[in-house]
Structure formats: structure tokens, C-alpha cells
Design a protein around this motif. Structure first.
Motif, short mmCIF file in Angstrom:
data_model
loop_
_atom_site.label_atom_id
_atom_site.label_comp_id
_atom_site.label_asym_id
_atom_site.label_seq_id
_atom_site.Cartn_x
_atom_site.Cartn_y
_atom_site.Cartn_z
N HIS A 133 6.08 53.91 20.29
CA HIS A 133 5.92 53.25 21.60
C HIS A 133 4.50 53.43 22.13
O HIS A 133 3.83 52.46 22.51
CB HIS A 133 6.95 53.85 22.58
N GLU A 134 4.01 54.67 22.14
CA GLU A 134 2.68 54.92 22.72
C GLU A 134 1.56 54.31 21.87
O GLU A 134 0.60 53.77 22.40
CB GLU A 134 2.45 56.43 22.93
N HIS A 137 1.21 50.74 22.68
CA HIS A 137 0.42 50.52 23.90
C HIS A 137 -1.08 50.53 23.57
O HIS A 137 -1.85 49.76 24.12
CB HIS A 137 0.68 51.63 24.92
N HIS A 143 5.26 46.72 28.21
CA HIS A 143 6.69 47.02 28.16
C HIS A 143 7.50 45.74 27.97
O HIS A 143 7.05 44.64 28.30
CB HIS A 143 7.13 47.76 29.42
ZN LIG Z 1 5.37 52.70 27.75
#
Ligand SMILES: [Zn+2]
Ligand SMILES: [Zn+2]
Length: 180
Positions: A133-134, A137, A143
Motif C-alpha cells: 500500500h505505502e 503511494h 486511495h
Molecule cells: Zn494510504
């Protein structure tokens, strides 16, 4: 030209087998190699706990960014410190959107934190999800509203457990484009 690899920085006493597992997950998901650097190479000053023993993740990311050793493509710090963010209501990690540095915290990923019996497999799966997830980003992904997608925000550990470790079709095409 900077070599496209993910730099992992363990902060605190982070298990080698966990780092190996995370490296494998990064390789499988992003087809990127990783390399490890010690946190002494990174942190010019020792982070101070604030807010009830927790650490400000935004401040930590800023510190990492200022202390980067040479040219770094993308960096993920892995810590057992308990984080908080004054901007995002996240405890599990934070990343500079489209930037260089991300941070994940293991502190709230173990079942023990919730007063339950240790579950190593579940812990590893949560770590993997937070790292993917990170890192996504860092590649500019925002998101996603699909609660099964890895880009769904985790406001609590149940969100993390519900989502899968893969991308929904629309996030998948975004990450494929970003990785070219
Ligand atoms: Zn996030
Ligand atoms: Zn998605």
C-alpha cells in the motif's frame, strides 16, 4: 541515473525473516529488487516520541528525506515504533505521495496488540499489505473506494484484514503505468 530498487531501512529490532518476506513481496508485486541499509545511515537525529509515546509519522518521513544517503529511488522504513499522524488518521504507515520515502509501523499489526494470541501468518500478511500500500503511494496511487483493493485506506486493523494484497482492475492499470 538512479537504479530502480527499493531501499529498506529497519528501525529498531526488526526480524531478518520479516525483511526477507517483505523483499519477496516487493519483488512479486512490483518486480523490483530491494536492498537493505542500516538506520544509522539515515537518521541524523533520534526521533523524539510525542503524543503519549507515539511518533509523528509525518515528521519522521521528513527527517528521513533530509538524511537520505546519496541518490535513493524509493525508500521504505520499517519500524516497531507506534506512529500517529496529525494529518492522516493512520497508525500503520505513511508515504510521501509520488515521492521517495515511506514508513510502516509493525506496532499494531500483531494480534498481541489487540490482546489476542500471536498469529505469525496473519502478522506477515498485514505487513505485506501495508508495505505494498505505502509503496504504491510512492508511485502516485491514491486511495481506492473498493474495500477489497490494496489501495483501500486502513483506518483500523479490520480494514487491513478485509482487503486483499492485490489491486482492483483500475488501480492495477495505474500501477502498471507508474512502473514503466
Ligand atoms: Zn494510504
Ligand atoms: Zn483500487
Amino acid at each position: 541515473m538512479i537504479e530502480k530498487k527499493i531501499t529498506l531501512v529497519p528501525i529498531g529490532d526488526i526480524d531478518d525473516s520479516l525483511l526477507e518476506y517483505i523483499s519477496q513481496s516487493i519483488k512479486t508485486t512490483f518486480n523490483l529488487n530491494t536492498h537493505l541499509i542500516p538506520c544509522q545511515d539515515l537518521i541524523g537525529c533520534v526521533p523524539e516520541p510525542v503524543f503519549g509515546g507515539r511518533y509523528n509519522s509525518t515528521t519522521l518521513l521528513k527527517q528521513f528525506h533530509e538524511c537520505l544517503p546519496g541518490k535513493i529511488f524509493k525508500l521504505v522504513a520499517i519500524t516497531d515504533l507506534d506512529l500517529y499522524s496529525p494529518i492522516f488518521s493512520c497508525f500503520f504507515g505513511e508515504a510521501q505521495l509520488g515521492g521517495c520515502c515511506a514508513l510502516i509501523s509493525l506496532h499494531r499489526l500483531g494480534q498481541e496488540y489487540y490482546g489476542l494470541v500471536e498469529d505469525k501468518a496473519l502478522f506477515l500478511s498485514r505487513c505485506e499489505k501495508e508495505v505494498i500500500h505505502e509503496i504504491s503511494h510512492l508511485f502516485g496511487l491514491l486511495h481506492c473506494s473498493d474495500n477489497n483493493c490494496i489501495m483501500y485506506p486502513s483506518n483500523n486493523i479490520i480494514d487491513t484484514d478485509v482487503k486483499s494484497s492485490s489491486f482492483c482492475p483500475s488501480c492495477n492499470s495505474l500501477i502498471e503505468r507508474a512502473l514503466v
